[in-house]
Every structure is written in structure tokens, then in C-alpha cells.
Design an enzyme around this catalytic site. Structure first.
Site, PDB file in Angstrom:
ATOM      1  N   ASP A  29       0.843  -1.195   0.000  1.00 31.79           N
ATOM      2  CA  ASP A  29       0.000   0.000   0.000  1.00 31.79           C
ATOM      3  C   ASP A  29       0.884   1.254   0.000  1.00 31.79           C
ATOM      4  O   ASP A  29       1.699   1.439   0.911  1.00 31.79           O
ATOM      5  CB  ASP A  29      -0.892  -0.011   1.244  1.00 31.79           C
ATOM      6  CG  ASP A  29      -2.027   0.991   1.169  1.00 31.79           C
ATOM      7  OD1 ASP A  29      -2.117   1.722   0.163  1.00 31.79           O
ATOM      8  OD2 ASP A  29      -2.829   1.050   2.114  1.00 31.79           O
ATOM      9  N   ASP A  30       0.729   2.089  -1.014  1.00 27.62           N
ATOM     10  CA  ASP A  30       1.482   3.345  -1.124  1.00 27.62           C
ATOM     11  C   ASP A  30       2.993   3.117  -1.150  1.00 27.62           C
ATOM     12  O   ASP A  30       3.764   3.942  -0.657  1.00 27.62           O
ATOM     13  CB  ASP A  30       1.149   4.294   0.044  1.00 27.62           C
ATOM     14  CG  ASP A  30      -0.218   4.948  -0.098  1.00 27.62           C
ATOM     15  OD1 ASP A  30      -0.977   4.556  -1.006  1.00 27.62           O
ATOM     16  OD2 ASP A  30      -0.526   5.844   0.703  1.00 27.62           O
ATOM     17  N   CYS A  69      -6.051   4.211  -3.959  1.00 28.79           N
ATOM     18  CA  CYS A  69      -6.300   2.849  -3.465  1.00 28.79           C
ATOM     19  C   CYS A  69      -7.477   2.094  -4.077  1.00 28.79           C
ATOM     20  O   CYS A  69      -7.290   1.074  -4.740  1.00 28.79           O
ATOM     21  CB  CYS A  69      -6.509   2.881  -1.955  1.00 28.79           C
ATOM     22  SG  CYS A  69      -5.138   3.559  -1.020  1.00 28.79           S
ATOM     23  N   ARG A  73      -7.439  -1.410  -6.550  1.00 28.00           N
ATOM     24  CA  ARG A  73      -7.807  -2.714  -5.989  1.00 28.00           C
ATOM     25  C   ARG A  73      -8.938  -3.366  -6.778  1.00 28.00           C
ATOM     26  O   ARG A  73      -8.950  -4.592  -6.973  1.00 28.00           O
ATOM     27  CB  ARG A  73      -8.196  -2.543  -4.514  1.00 28.00           C
ATOM     28  CG  ARG A  73      -7.017  -2.179  -3.660  1.00 28.00           C
ATOM     29  CD  ARG A  73      -7.370  -1.529  -2.326  1.00 28.00           C
ATOM     30  NE  ARG A  73      -6.159  -0.894  -1.815  1.00 28.00           N
ATOM     31  CZ  ARG A  73      -5.232  -1.530  -1.100  1.00 28.00           C
ATOM     32  NH1 ARG A  73      -5.417  -2.796  -0.759  1.00 28.00           N
ATOM     33  NH2 ARG A  73      -4.146  -0.901  -0.709  1.00 28.00           N
ATOM     34  N   LYS A 123      -6.160  -5.121   4.026  1.00 28.60           N
ATOM     35  CA  LYS A 123      -6.955  -3.958   3.638  1.00 28.60           C
ATOM     36  C   LYS A 123      -7.848  -4.272   2.440  1.00 28.60           C
ATOM     37  O   LYS A 123      -7.364  -4.511   1.344  1.00 28.60           O
ATOM     38  CB  LYS A 123      -6.008  -2.800   3.316  1.00 28.60           C
ATOM     39  CG  LYS A 123      -6.699  -1.546   2.789  1.00 28.60           C
ATOM     40  CD  LYS A 123      -5.686  -0.459   2.507  1.00 28.60           C
ATOM     41  CE  LYS A 123      -6.315   0.768   1.873  1.00 28.60           C
ATOM     42  NZ  LYS A 123      -5.328   1.834   1.637  1.00 28.60           N
ATOM     43  N   HIS A 125     -10.944  -2.222   1.298  1.00 26.17           N
ATOM     44  CA  HIS A 125     -11.157  -0.904   0.694  1.00 26.17           C
ATOM     45  C   HIS A 125     -11.955  -0.941  -0.610  1.00 26.17           C
ATOM     46  O   HIS A 125     -11.745  -0.141  -1.523  1.00 26.17           O
ATOM     47  CB  HIS A 125      -9.823  -0.188   0.467  1.00 26.17           C
ATOM     48  CG  HIS A 125      -9.962   1.306   0.624  1.00 26.17           C
ATOM     49  ND1 HIS A 125      -8.910   2.179   0.567  1.00 26.17           N
ATOM     50  CD2 HIS A 125     -11.067   2.080   0.836  1.00 26.17           C
ATOM     51  CE1 HIS A 125      -9.330   3.414   0.732  1.00 26.17           C
ATOM     52  NE2 HIS A 125     -10.648   3.372   0.909  1.00 26.17           N
ATOM     53  N   SER A 150      -9.186   1.845   4.626  1.00 25.86           N
ATOM     54  CA  SER A 150      -7.849   2.286   4.997  1.00 25.86           C
ATOM     55  C   SER A 150      -7.761   2.542   6.502  1.00 25.86           C
ATOM     56  O   SER A 150      -8.700   3.066   7.109  1.00 25.86           O
ATOM     57  CB  SER A 150      -7.486   3.560   4.231  1.00 25.86           C
ATOM     58  OG  SER A 150      -6.148   3.915   4.460  1.00 25.86           O
ATOM     59  N   HIS A 229       1.239   2.394   4.096  1.00 28.08           N
ATOM     60  CA  HIS A 229       0.341   3.553   4.134  1.00 28.08           C
ATOM     61  C   HIS A 229       0.477   4.259   5.482  1.00 28.08           C
ATOM     62  O   HIS A 229       0.717   3.659   6.514  1.00 28.08           O
ATOM     63  CB  HIS A 229      -1.100   3.087   3.931  1.00 28.08           C
ATOM     64  CG  HIS A 229      -2.077   4.178   3.618  1.00 28.08           C
ATOM     65  ND1 HIS A 229      -2.453   5.133   4.541  1.00 28.08           N
ATOM     66  CD2 HIS A 229      -2.770   4.453   2.491  1.00 28.08           C
ATOM     67  CE1 HIS A 229      -3.338   5.940   3.997  1.00 28.08           C
ATOM     68  NE2 HIS A 229      -3.549   5.558   2.743  1.00 28.08           N
ATOM     69  N   ASP A 281      -0.266  -0.965  -4.889  1.00 29.46           N
ATOM     70  CA  ASP A 281      -1.503  -0.384  -5.433  1.00 29.46           C
ATOM     71  C   ASP A 281      -1.291   0.943  -6.149  1.00 29.46           C
ATOM     72  O   ASP A 281      -1.980   1.259  -7.104  1.00 29.46           O
ATOM     73  CB  ASP A 281      -2.562  -0.226  -4.329  1.00 29.46           C
ATOM     74  CG  ASP A 281      -2.164   0.752  -3.229  1.00 29.46           C
ATOM     75  OD1 ASP A 281      -0.961   1.098  -3.121  1.00 29.46           O
ATOM     76  OD2 ASP A 281      -3.038   1.175  -2.465  1.00 29.46           O
ATOM     77  N   ASN A 282      -0.360   1.752  -5.677  1.00 28.29           N
ATOM     78  CA  ASN A 282      -0.072   3.046  -6.304  1.00 28.29           C
ATOM     79  C   ASN A 282       1.235   3.565  -5.729  1.00 28.29           C
ATOM     80  O   ASN A 282       1.828   2.938  -4.847  1.00 28.29           O
ATOM     81  CB  ASN A 282      -1.203   4.062  -6.086  1.00 28.29           C
ATOM     82  CG  ASN A 282      -1.668   4.182  -4.652  1.00 28.29           C
ATOM     83  OD1 ASN A 282      -2.768   3.767  -4.301  1.00 28.29           O
ATOM     84  ND2 ASN A 282      -0.820   4.734  -3.797  1.00 28.29           N
ATOM     85  N   LYS A 302       1.934   9.418  -5.654  1.00 23.42           N
ATOM     86  CA  LYS A 302       0.513   9.126  -5.497  1.00 23.42           C
ATOM     87  C   LYS A 302      -0.342  10.303  -5.948  1.00 23.42           C
ATOM     88  O   LYS A 302      -0.016  11.460  -5.719  1.00 23.42           O
ATOM     89  CB  LYS A 302       0.226   8.804  -4.034  1.00 23.42           C
ATOM     90  CG  LYS A 302      -1.210   8.404  -3.725  1.00 23.42           C
ATOM     91  CD  LYS A 302      -1.355   7.985  -2.272  1.00 23.42           C
ATOM     92  CE  LYS A 302      -2.798   7.586  -1.958  1.00 23.42           C
ATOM     93  NZ  LYS A 302      -2.944   7.118  -0.548  1.00 23.42           N
TER      94      LYS A 302
END
Length: 503
Positions: A29-30, A69, A73, A123, A125, A150, A229, A281-282, A302
Site C-alpha cells: 500500500d502506497d 487505493c 484494488r 486492507k 477498501h 484504509s 500507508h 496499489d499506487n 501518489k
């Protein structure tokens, strides 16, 4: 002919093998392109991911479909752009009315008819909804342990993120319920215990893999981590061990769970029959500065459609099956569902998929089938369409814009002050020689590139003509009463939503 023969023999041997292959999907994540040890960060401690990269196939040109996010996903699990499923603009919240539509087919739902056990931890989301309408258990997963959105989407200033009693750093959402931990469709903790959360995930994964192996049942484990994240957190085994501070400790904890998963696969004798795929994810949330990750040599992060926002680290590992190496072939999270479906011998969902399988890339280190990458912003619309297109080594920007998620970076193009700009002719970059997108290739100076821009334009027009935007699930709004509460009859909300259930 040789390429077809190599790939064909691999598939035939896999199809004849018993049992069916297992799949473990790891989703950070991130996490930025420059955050990991194997990608050159000098103080990140990621020994297990480094080993996966050394022993597996590492992707240099792998992309998510969104710089935030929820949309990314949705695309990962369905093989379809988020615009088709309606997961836009932005992300889902605790009280969101909508979620990933139940008529969308996830990877778990592709595999279940073949007898796969399916589990997810971490997660989600992709929506909670009325009475848990959109939870993973409604989307093909037999088992679920995690947070449905999140972990910053709830007040956290009084919560402990690092032992012995280091409070979570910075600002999290207020005015909503504290973050819950769910097992299946039951809230077991509210607020979640961050210090012990990763241990719970590791135990969950171990139990699921061992149980599936003992039953000789093929399995799919999806682990979308909360790491890295903001706000970062970690337990006793990782705190203080990294030279990179809280971000590094959180990253190490994520890496340690991956190590435990790999060890369990080995201990249960299924490692050689399991495809492990890792990506993110990003890009990194640069506005958090040293607590927000690093995009390496890529531009911005991001929230943007520059490379740092959507180009991700990725690794495919299958012991004894996928040869170690490096691939520059264009690939995307969209391609994971078709790849898994083909390897399992499952039929594709009867919808328009945007992904293509990566079989040729994985087993032959070939060029693959993907011809282009299309970059959607956080808030895609039919009016503007895609902001950028990559074809081969070239990327054309039709629109550019900064984002709050990429604030604080010295590059003004990344920041909010960089408003939406239309480019005609589009900005053109050679990502092989200029991955940082520094040097625009003007057709005045490079007339030979006119044909390249024309081909990219045709790809863009054909893609946009095929795109049907689904109803925006996020546009359905929010209802505070939908935010998950372990004691729904309590008062006053949201402060009273606190409990712990033991089994």
C-alpha cells in the site's frame, strides 16, 4: 514456433500436475518504485522481498490502473478498469453507500468453482455497505481477517502505533468510528490493536496454508497489506530495527510477514506448486515526506499520472517453474486475473476484460501481449478520457495535473499548484532513456516521431471508444450510519463503537 513450444509445454505440464497450482497475491500500500532494498534504497530492510526478486522474475515496467487505493484494488481483482465497475472518483469511505458491484467477478470467484479455498487478510477498501453488503466474504473469499478500508479512516491520535506506547503520528479522519478489525463478517476489535495486528495476519496465513495443504486443496491467498500507508505502525519484532525510522520499521514488518508465508509454503511442501506475485496499489504519498515513501528516479507520486504515481515494483516467483530474471515487458495489475485463470484452467468471466495473460512473460521471458498502458486520473470522466498513454518505450501526456498526495516535493509539476493542463501536441517522453520524464520530445525537433504520436492517438481513440463507464459507486454518497460499529445499538455514536470479542 520455439516461443509457442516452450510456453505450451509449460502449460501442458502444469495442467497435468496434481494438485492445481496455488496462488499467493501480495499487494503493498502506497509503496514507491524506489522504496525497496532490491530497487536501490540504501536503508530499507527487505530481505524476503530481495530474495523473491533475486530468485524470481522482476518487472521493471509494471503498472497499476489508478494513482489511489480503491480503484487500483478493483482493477486488480477483476481484470477490468475501475471505470467499468464504477469505483471512481477517489476512494470509498467507512460510510460509503456503494462498493465493488456484486456482479463483478473477482479472482476468488474465478477460482472457487474449481474447488479452491480462498482467503484474504488485510486492507479491503472496496466497500462495506449496509449489513456488510460488499465485504470480501460476499465477493468469493471463504475466510477474511482485516480492516474493511484504509486504517487512517478513523480517529487514531490516541492509538498506539509502535510499542511500548508510541502514539500514531499525525492526523487521521475524525468524526467517524474507530478502525475495526473483522473476522469474516464479525467485528472482533474496535479500535484495532496496531501493535499486534501483523502477528494476527501472519498466524491467519499460516493456519490457512497449513489447513489447505493438509486437505490437499488448492488455495488462493490475497494479502493486501496496510504497509506502508500512513500512519505507519509495527509490532515488537520490527520496531527500531530499520535504519529508516518508522517507515522502515513498517516496511520490515510487511517483509517479515512475507517471509513467514514463504516459510509456511516450504514447510507444508507446496512451495514448488505455488505462484507468488508481489506488487503495490499506487505510488508513494510524497506529502508525508520521509514517512511517505520514495518513487526513486520516477517523477511525482501518489495521485498523479506521472510514472511515480502508477508504475510499481513487481515480482513473480514460482520455485522451479519461473526462471529468475528481469523483464521490461509492459504489464499491469489488470493482467493478474487472466494469468491466474489460465494457469488454473478456469474460464474467463463473461465480460470485457482489460487484462491479458502474462504466460509468455512468466515462462519464456517474452514480450507478452500488452501493447499499451492507459493512465486514468483519480477522477476519470468520459469528457477527458485517459490522461496519458504508454506504447512501447514512449509515453504521451494529453493532460497533466499535480495532486495533494504529492505535495512537498521540489518538483512543481507534482503539486496542487500545477493545475489541469491540456497538451496539444501531447508531451512525449522516451521512458527507456528518460524514465524521470524530464525531456519532452518535440516533434519539431524529432519529426520522425510524428508517426509514433499518430499510432498512440489511434490506440487511445480505440480504447476510449470501447470504454463504458459504470455508474459511480463513490458518487452514491455516504451515510454515517453505515460505518461499521461492533455495538450498533450504543449511544452516542461514533464514540461508543468500542469492543473486543474473544473466541
Amino acid at each position: 514456433m520455439e516461443k509457442f513450444t516452450v510456453v505450451g509445454l509449460v502449460l501442458v505440464s502444469l495442467c497435468q500436475a496434481s494438485p492445481l497450482p496455488n496462488f499467493v497475491l501480495l499487494f503493498a500500500d502506497d509503496l514507491g518504485y524506489g522504496d525497496l532494498g532490491f530497487s536501490g534504497h540504501p536503508t530499507s530492510l527487505t530481505p524476503n522481498l530481495d530474495r523473491l526478486a533475486a530468485d524470481g522474475l522482476r518487472f521493471t515496467d509494471f503498472y497499476s490502473t489508478s494513482p489511489v487505493c480503491s480503484p487500483s484494488r478493483a482493477s486488480l481483482l477483476t481484470g477490468r478498469y475501475q471505470t467499468r465497475s464504477g469505483i471512481y472518483p477517489g476512494v470509498l469511505y467507512p460510510g460509503s453507500i456503494g462498493g465493488l458491484p456484486l456482479n463483478e467477478t473477482t479472482i476468488a470467484e474465478v477460482l472457487k468453482p474449481l474447488g479452491y479455498a480462498t482467503a484474504m487478510m488485510g486492507k479491503w477498501h472496496l466497500g462495506y455497505g449496509a449489513n456488510g453488503t460488499y465485504l470480501p466474504t460476499r465477493q468469493g473469499f471463504d475466510h477474511y481477517l482485516g480492516i474493511p478500508y484504509s486504517h487512517d479512516m478513523g480517529p487514531c491520535h490516541n492509538l498506539t502505533c509502535f510499542p511500548p506506547n508510541v502514539k500514531c503520528y499525525g492526523f487521521c479522519d475524525v468524526g467517524t468510528v474507530t478502525v475495526p478489525l473483522m473476522k469474516g463478517e464479525t467485528i472482533t476489535q474496535q479500535p484495532v490493536d496496531f501493535v499486534n495486528l501483523e502477528d494476527a495476519y501472519s498466524d491467519f496465513a499460516t493456519e490457512f496454508i497449513r489447513s489447505s495443504a493438509q486437505k490437499r486443496q488448492p488455495f488462493f491467498l490475497y494479502y493486501p497489506s496496510h504497509h506502508t500507508h500512513y500512519p505507519q505502525f509495527a509490532g515488537w519484532k520490527s520496531v527500531g530495527r530499520s535504519l529508516r525510522g518508522p517507515f522502515g520499521d513498517a516496511l520490515l514488518e510487511f517483509d517479515s510477514t512475507i517471509g513467514n508465508i514463504l516459510q509456511t509454503l516450504k514447510d507444508t511442501g507446496v512451495l514448488n506448486n505455488t505462484l507468488v506475485f508481489f506488487t503495490s496499489d499506487n505510488g508513494p504519498e510524497l506529502m508525508r515526506m520521509s514517512r511517505g515513501g520514495n518513487s526513486g528516479l520516477l517523477k511525482c507520486g501518489k495521485g498523479t499520472t506521472y510514472e511515480g504515481g502508477m508504475r510499481e515494483p513487481a515480482i513473480a516467483y514460482w520455485s522451479g517453474v519461473i526462471k529468475p530474471g528481469l523483464t521490461h515487458s509492459l504489464s499491469s495489475t489488470l493482467d493478474i486475473l487472466p494469468t491466474i485463470a489460465r494457469l488454473a484452467g478456469a474460464p474467463f468471466p463473461k465480460v470485457q476484460l482489460d487484462g491479458v495473460d502474462m504466460i509468455d512473460i512468466l515462462f519464456n521471458h517474452g514480450e507478452g501481449q500488452r501493447k499499451a498502458i492507459f493512465y486514468y486520473p483519480i477522477d476519470p470522466t468520459e469528457k477527458y478520457g485517459v490522461f496519458a498513454v504508454r506504447m512501447g518505450q514512449y509515453k504521451a501526456h494529453y493532460y497533466t495535473r499535480g495532486a495533494s498526495h504529492s505535495e512537498t516535493t521540489p518538483d512543481q509539476d507534482c503539486r496542487l499548484i500545477s493545475v489541469l493542463k491540456y497538451h496539444d501536441p501531447p508531451l512525449l517522453f522516451d521512458l527507456e532513456s528518460d524514465p524521470s520524464e524530464n525531456y519532452n520530445l518535440s516533434v519539431k525537433d524529432h519529426p520522425e516521431l510524428v508517426s509514433v504520436l499518430q499510432e498512440i492517438k489511434e490506440l487511445k481513440e480505440n480504447f476510449e471508444a470501447s470504454m463504458q463507464f459504470g455508474e459511480s459507486e463513490i458518487g452514491k454518497g455516504t451515510d454515517p450510519n453505515l460505518a461499521p460499529c461492533c455495538n450498533p445499538q450504543c449511544s452516542p455514536k461514533p464514540e461508543c463503537c468500542r469492543c473486543e470479542i474473544t473466541y
